[in-house]
Design an enzyme around this catalytic site. Structure first.
Site, PDB file in Angstrom:
ATOM      1  N   ARG A 126       0.922  -1.150   0.000  1.00  0.00           N
ATOM      2  CA  ARG A 126       0.000   0.000   0.000  1.00  0.00           C
ATOM      3  C   ARG A 126       0.945   1.178   0.000  1.00  0.00           C
ATOM      4  O   ARG A 126       1.662   1.405   0.970  1.00  0.00           O
ATOM      5  CB  ARG A 126      -0.896  -0.022   1.233  1.00  0.00           C
ATOM      6  CG  ARG A 126      -1.685   1.267   1.490  1.00  0.00           C
ATOM      7  CD  ARG A 126      -2.770   1.498   0.451  1.00  0.00           C
ATOM      8  NE  ARG A 126      -3.600   2.660   0.784  1.00  0.00           N
ATOM      9  CZ  ARG A 126      -3.358   3.907   0.353  1.00  0.00           C
ATOM     10  NH1 ARG A 126      -2.310   4.157  -0.422  1.00  0.00           N
ATOM     11  NH2 ARG A 126      -4.160   4.886   0.695  1.00  0.00           N
ATOM     12  N   HIS A 129       2.052   7.188   1.484  1.00  0.00           N
ATOM     13  CA  HIS A 129       0.923   8.116   1.439  1.00  0.00           C
ATOM     14  C   HIS A 129       0.705   8.744   2.811  1.00  0.00           C
ATOM     15  O   HIS A 129       1.359   8.374   3.792  1.00  0.00           O
ATOM     16  CB  HIS A 129      -0.350   7.375   1.006  1.00  0.00           C
ATOM     17  CG  HIS A 129      -0.897   6.474   2.066  1.00  0.00           C
ATOM     18  ND1 HIS A 129      -0.332   5.253   2.372  1.00  0.00           N
ATOM     19  CD2 HIS A 129      -1.945   6.609   2.924  1.00  0.00           C
ATOM     20  CE1 HIS A 129      -1.017   4.684   3.353  1.00  0.00           C
ATOM     21  NE2 HIS A 129      -2.002   5.485   3.715  1.00  0.00           N
ATOM     22  N   HIS A 131      -2.771  11.168   5.036  1.00  0.00           N
ATOM     23  CA  HIS A 131      -4.164  11.612   4.920  1.00  0.00           C
ATOM     24  C   HIS A 131      -4.541  12.544   6.048  1.00  0.00           C
ATOM     25  O   HIS A 131      -3.784  12.721   7.010  1.00  0.00           O
ATOM     26  CB  HIS A 131      -5.127  10.426   4.852  1.00  0.00           C
ATOM     27  CG  HIS A 131      -4.642   9.214   5.576  1.00  0.00           C
ATOM     28  ND1 HIS A 131      -4.611   9.135   6.934  1.00  0.00           N
ATOM     29  CD2 HIS A 131      -4.114   8.042   5.110  1.00  0.00           C
ATOM     30  CE1 HIS A 131      -4.121   7.963   7.287  1.00  0.00           C
ATOM     31  NE2 HIS A 131      -3.793   7.277   6.208  1.00  0.00           N
ATOM     32  N   GLU A 135      -4.990   7.437  11.658  1.00  0.00           N
ATOM     33  CA  GLU A 135      -5.198   6.031  11.285  1.00  0.00           C
ATOM     34  C   GLU A 135      -4.777   5.121  12.424  1.00  0.00           C
ATOM     35  O   GLU A 135      -3.628   5.129  12.845  1.00  0.00           O
ATOM     36  CB  GLU A 135      -4.378   5.719  10.028  1.00  0.00           C
ATOM     37  CG  GLU A 135      -4.264   4.232   9.687  1.00  0.00           C
ATOM     38  CD  GLU A 135      -3.453   4.006   8.407  1.00  0.00           C
ATOM     39  OE1 GLU A 135      -3.602   4.803   7.463  1.00  0.00           O
ATOM     40  OE2 GLU A 135      -2.660   3.049   8.365  1.00  0.00           O
ATOM     41  N   HIS A 174       3.431   7.414   5.515  1.00  0.00           N
ATOM     42  CA  HIS A 174       3.649   6.014   5.894  1.00  0.00           C
ATOM     43  C   HIS A 174       3.391   5.078   4.735  1.00  0.00           C
ATOM     44  O   HIS A 174       2.828   5.472   3.711  1.00  0.00           O
ATOM     45  CB  HIS A 174       2.771   5.647   7.090  1.00  0.00           C
ATOM     46  CG  HIS A 174       1.298   5.884   6.867  1.00  0.00           C
ATOM     47  ND1 HIS A 174       0.718   7.125   6.974  1.00  0.00           N
ATOM     48  CD2 HIS A 174       0.284   5.034   6.550  1.00  0.00           C
ATOM     49  CE1 HIS A 174      -0.582   7.038   6.746  1.00  0.00           C
ATOM     50  NE2 HIS A 174      -0.869   5.773   6.467  1.00  0.00           N
ATOM     51  N   GLU A 197     -10.912   5.860   1.890  1.00  0.00           N
ATOM     52  CA  GLU A 197      -9.602   5.338   1.503  1.00  0.00           C
ATOM     53  C   GLU A 197      -9.256   5.725   0.055  1.00  0.00           C
ATOM     54  O   GLU A 197      -8.118   5.627  -0.365  1.00  0.00           O
ATOM     55  CB  GLU A 197      -9.602   3.810   1.684  1.00  0.00           C
ATOM     56  CG  GLU A 197      -8.279   3.117   1.582  1.00  0.00           C
ATOM     57  CD  GLU A 197      -7.197   3.583   2.569  1.00  0.00           C
ATOM     58  OE1 GLU A 197      -7.517   4.070   3.652  1.00  0.00           O
ATOM     59  OE2 GLU A 197      -6.015   3.453   2.214  1.00  0.00           O
TER      60      GLU A 197
HETATM   61 MN    MN Z   1      -2.902   5.308   5.689  1.00  0.00          MN
END
Ligand code: MN
Ligand code: MN
Length: 423
Positions: A126, A129, A131, A135, A174, A197
């Site tokens: 993943r 990124h 946000h 999280e 992360h 997401e």
């Molecule tokens: Mn994340």
């Protein structure tokens, strides 16, 4: 205790009384008897007639929701639904992994918490990124390598396995990568019900949409050295992509800290390396909040295990809404919404539940295996009040006169907040 069950043809059988005998008797006695009130205030005769169900029915759903089809007589009114399930949601499937989410778009009652369920194959990323929401995560299966950069520019690289937690505050960059042999599945919890997401800042998407001459100036490298590489990034960035399984942890930690030492802050936590805060013969509760997991400033967890026959006692939370993720077993929950309104819903693994702040509730194991679920809160500290703890620490008359109960009954009530009963 179940007082009915549903067989494979969808026929309802009342096992606690002879339904057909009861129906015949009430029919013979006429309308007055058929609508007679039981001590619970339920029109028992009408309930029996209404229990027939000749029309279309989604039996798979109905069998999972027995307390919706035949509510306990104490249920009343029609509060907003507090049940949802990841099993209803669209899965974003890409090479290397998948993701699905339950947020306020599909689960309107939950305005302050959103959940994402994600899987990464061994090696799959993943991508790097960040946000706008914090999280929190728990590993459900397998193991995962995490990277982050701390506020002071120090790197962090760590592995997590089943039962471990991680927490990345808003804006902390992360990445997640599945490890061998079977990759990693995890639950992500965000401190905003509208989080999606699909709406995260991806390094590949950002670079793709930055003028090449600006990148060239920013990196101090001629544009022709990276132009064709960036042209190969998909228009929306990578999000998931497959890579080889990474080297041992120490090797990745050494590589990431080649210029700056690793941060001493820990973005991960291992709740199963500590004893549960509450433990009785019927189960236990592990509480992790900012008092033990320092970085988790806005999301608190209680990991609850209830053995068959046990119950998470009648209680409420003074400081936050409760968002639940059901991991194993079967259970039911009644939420009392004040003004005579109460509703009971049933839950299975993969389901999501919700209890608005301060509203009373209990959770009962209705299966024959351990019930495991998460209580998640958008707050820095876990707090709860137990009905029993309250009742047994007041002047006795205040309780006996209010509920019309005897002193003997009051004296028999457990005198603490045990969390899981019987204790
Ligand atoms: Mn994340
Ligand atoms: Mn609760």
């Amino acid at each position: 205790m179940k007082n009915f069950n549903i067989d494979e043809t969808g026929t309802t059988r009342r096992s606690f009384l002879g339904a057909s005998t009861m129906a015949a008797a009430t029919a013979a006695l006429g309308t007055a008897a058929a609508t007679a009130q039981t001590p619970q205030g339920v029109r028992q005769g009408e309930r029996d007639r209404s229990a027939s169900d000749p029309g279309p029915e989604n039996n798979a759903i109905r069998q999972q929701q027995p307390d919706a089809f035949l509510p306990p007589p104490t249920d009343h009114g029609n509060p907003q639904t507090f049940w949802s399930s990841f099993s209803l949601m669209h899965r974003r499937i890409q090479e290397g992994g998948w993701a699905r989410q339950v947020n306020v778009h599909d689960f309107p009652i939950s305005k302050d918490i959103a959940g994402v369920n994600m899987f990464l194959e061994a090696g799959a990323f993943r991508e790097l990124h960040w946000h706008v929401s914090d999280e929190w995560s728990i590993v459900l299966s397998g193991s995962c390598r995490l990277t982050a950069l701390d506020y002071d520019g120090k790197p962090w690289v760590q592995d997590v396995k089943q039962g471990d937690l991680w927490y990345f505050p808003a804006g902390i960059p992360h990445s997640l990568q599945g490890l061998g042999p079977n990759g990693c599945e995890f639950l992500l919890v965000f401190d905003d019900g509208s989080f999606s997401e699909e709406d995260t800042s991806l390094i590949s998407d950002w670079v793709k949409h930055t003028p090449r001459e600006v990148l060239s100036k920013n990196w101090g490298v001629p544009a022709n050295a990276f132009d064709s590489a960036i042209a190969q990034i998909p228009p929306n960035g990578k999000y998931f992509f497959k890579t080889p399984i990474p080297p041992p942890l120490a090797q990745d930690q050494a590589a990431a800290s080649r210029f700056t030492p690793l941060t001493t802050r820990d973005f991960s936590f291992r709740p199963f390396e500590m004893p549960p805060q509450k433990s009785t013969k019927s189960g236990n509760v592990r509480i992790v909040d900012s008092s033990s997991f320092k970085v988790a400033q806005n999301i608190a967890m209680a990991y609850v295990t209830i053995h068959p026959g046990g119950m998470r006692e009648l209680h409420w939370h003074p400081n936050a809404n409760e968002w639940q993720y059901w991991i194993a077993g079967k259970g039911r929950m009644t939420v009392f919404f004040n003004a005579s309104t109460a509703r009971t819903q049933d839950f299975n693994p993969g389901d999501v539940g919700y209890v608005p702040k301060t509203l009373p509730h209990y959770i009962e194991n209705t299966g024959d295996t351990d019930l495991i679920f998460l209580e998640m809160f958008n707050t820095d500290r876990y707090r709860d009040f137990s009905l029993n703890d309250w009742m047994t620490h007041m002047p006795p008359e205040a309780i006996t006169q209010t509920l019309n109960i005897s002193r003997e009954v009051l004296d028999a009530i457990p005198r603490d907040n045990y969390a899981i009963l019987p204790h």
